[in-house]
Design a protein around this motif. Structure first.
Motif, PDB file in Angstrom:
ATOM      1  N   THR A  50       0.838  -1.202   0.000  1.00  0.00           N
ATOM      2  CA  THR A  50       0.000   0.000   0.000  1.00  0.00           C
ATOM      3  C   THR A  50       0.874   1.252   0.000  1.00  0.00           C
ATOM      4  O   THR A  50       0.630   2.198  -0.759  1.00  0.00           O
ATOM      5  CB  THR A  50      -0.942   0.002   1.222  1.00  0.00           C
ATOM      6  OG1 THR A  50      -1.823  -1.108   1.106  1.00  0.00           O
ATOM      7  CG2 THR A  50      -1.739   1.289   1.317  1.00  0.00           C
ATOM      8  N   ARG A  51       1.879   1.265   0.829  1.00  0.00           N
ATOM      9  CA  ARG A  51       2.803   2.412   0.878  1.00  0.00           C
ATOM     10  C   ARG A  51       3.513   2.580  -0.460  1.00  0.00           C
ATOM     11  O   ARG A  51       3.720   3.699  -0.925  1.00  0.00           O
ATOM     12  CB  ARG A  51       3.821   2.230   1.994  1.00  0.00           C
ATOM     13  CG  ARG A  51       3.220   2.286   3.380  1.00  0.00           C
ATOM     14  CD  ARG A  51       4.284   2.053   4.429  1.00  0.00           C
ATOM     15  NE  ARG A  51       3.698   1.889   5.747  1.00  0.00           N
ATOM     16  CZ  ARG A  51       4.410   1.852   6.865  1.00  0.00           C
ATOM     17  NH1 ARG A  51       5.731   1.957   6.828  1.00  0.00           N
ATOM     18  NH2 ARG A  51       3.811   1.708   8.023  1.00  0.00           N
ATOM     19  N   ARG A  53       2.446   1.689  -3.470  1.00  0.00           N
ATOM     20  CA  ARG A  53       1.500   2.213  -4.466  1.00  0.00           C
ATOM     21  C   ARG A  53       1.355   3.730  -4.359  1.00  0.00           C
ATOM     22  O   ARG A  53       1.137   4.401  -5.354  1.00  0.00           O
ATOM     23  CB  ARG A  53       0.128   1.559  -4.299  1.00  0.00           C
ATOM     24  CG  ARG A  53      -0.021   0.269  -5.027  1.00  0.00           C
ATOM     25  CD  ARG A  53      -1.477  -0.241  -4.981  1.00  0.00           C
ATOM     26  NE  ARG A  53      -1.465  -1.679  -4.953  1.00  0.00           N
ATOM     27  CZ  ARG A  53      -1.497  -2.445  -3.877  1.00  0.00           C
ATOM     28  NH1 ARG A  53      -1.566  -1.920  -2.679  1.00  0.00           N
ATOM     29  NH2 ARG A  53      -1.464  -3.748  -3.968  1.00  0.00           N
ATOM     30  N   LYS A  54       1.456   4.253  -3.156  1.00  0.00           N
ATOM     31  CA  LYS A  54       1.306   5.696  -2.946  1.00  0.00           C
ATOM     32  C   LYS A  54       2.506   6.495  -3.462  1.00  0.00           C
ATOM     33  O   LYS A  54       2.384   7.687  -3.715  1.00  0.00           O
ATOM     34  CB  LYS A  54       1.111   5.993  -1.460  1.00  0.00           C
ATOM     35  CG  LYS A  54      -0.227   5.527  -0.926  1.00  0.00           C
ATOM     36  CD  LYS A  54      -0.347   5.826   0.552  1.00  0.00           C
ATOM     37  CE  LYS A  54      -1.690   5.362   1.091  1.00  0.00           C
ATOM     38  NZ  LYS A  54      -1.825   5.615   2.528  1.00  0.00           N
ATOM     39  N   GLN A  55       3.653   5.836  -3.608  1.00  0.00           N
ATOM     40  CA  GLN A  55       4.853   6.570  -3.991  1.00  0.00           C
ATOM     41  C   GLN A  55       5.453   6.132  -5.313  1.00  0.00           C
ATOM     42  O   GLN A  55       6.326   6.819  -5.843  1.00  0.00           O
ATOM     43  CB  GLN A  55       5.908   6.455  -2.889  1.00  0.00           C
ATOM     44  CG  GLN A  55       5.475   7.181  -1.637  1.00  0.00           C
ATOM     45  CD  GLN A  55       6.608   7.327  -0.655  1.00  0.00           C
ATOM     46  OE1 GLN A  55       7.770   7.400  -1.027  1.00  0.00           O
ATOM     47  NE2 GLN A  55       6.283   7.371   0.619  1.00  0.00           N
ATOM     48  N   ILE A  57       4.948   6.215  -8.762  1.00  0.00           N
ATOM     49  CA  ILE A  57       4.090   6.902  -9.721  1.00  0.00           C
ATOM     50  C   ILE A  57       4.855   7.036 -11.037  1.00  0.00           C
ATOM     51  O   ILE A  57       6.004   7.482 -11.056  1.00  0.00           O
ATOM     52  CB  ILE A  57       3.673   8.283  -9.185  1.00  0.00           C
ATOM     53  CG1 ILE A  57       2.925   8.105  -7.856  1.00  0.00           C
ATOM     54  CG2 ILE A  57       2.819   9.028 -10.196  1.00  0.00           C
ATOM     55  CD1 ILE A  57       2.717   9.377  -7.084  1.00  0.00           C
TER      56      ILE A  57
END
Length: 163
Positions: A50-51, A53-55, A57
């Motif tokens: 999850t972490r 996926r947030k970074q 990009i």
């Protein structure tokens, strides 16, 4: 490293893309879990992904200088160490790991290659896991890339350690 190679070959993974950050994080945590030296839970794996996926990009490697694979490895260390803003050594260790991973990746650019970056980050991560977590992972062996003809920007060929 074997886990990442299987994932990069078995699934329909594009030559370039942020899927590689998820592969790096998943492979590293699976290897640590498989070692049996510390307990890694499915919740920890899900949190690291999850972490990531947030970074991770698309195109941020060129736009900001941070390939998503570096924070993916950082997420693994952060989850294992329990790093957070109020903590000292855990957070510092995670930041040191990320800085070393991004430096290693930066030394492999021109053009960028996500497959190289996964291999480079995981090879270094084996050493970092041993140094900071006292876990021994087996990361020896010569890897030969079979994707050089797929690179949309042109493979680095002889400049790549996996060519």
């Amino acid at each position: 490293m074997e886990i990442a190679e299987i994932m990069m070959k078995s699934a329909h993974i594009p030559m370039l893309g942020c899927e590689h950050a998820l592969i790096a994080a998943g492979a590293l945590l699976a290897a640590i879990k498989n070692s049996g030296e510390i307990k890694i839970t499915d919740i920890q794996i899900a949190e690291a992904l999850t972490r990531t996926r947030k970074q991770a990009i698309g195109a941020y490697c060129g736009l900001t200088g941070i390939c998503g694979i570096a924070p993916a490895i950082g997420a693994c260390f952060s989850v294992i160490l329990g790093a957070s803003c109020p903590k000292d050594k855990e957070t510092a260790t995670t930041m040191i790991v990320v800085s070393q991973v991004i430096e290693a990746i930066a030394n492999q650019t021109g053009p960028c290659c996500c497959k190289n970056f996964v291999r480079t980050a995981l090879t270094l991560s084996c050493k970092l896991v041993r140094e900071y977590l006292k876990i021994t992972l087996h990361c020896n062996g010569k890897l030969i890339c079979s994707d050089s003809d797929r690179h949309p920007h042109g493979c680095r060929k002889e400049k790549c350690r996996y060519y």
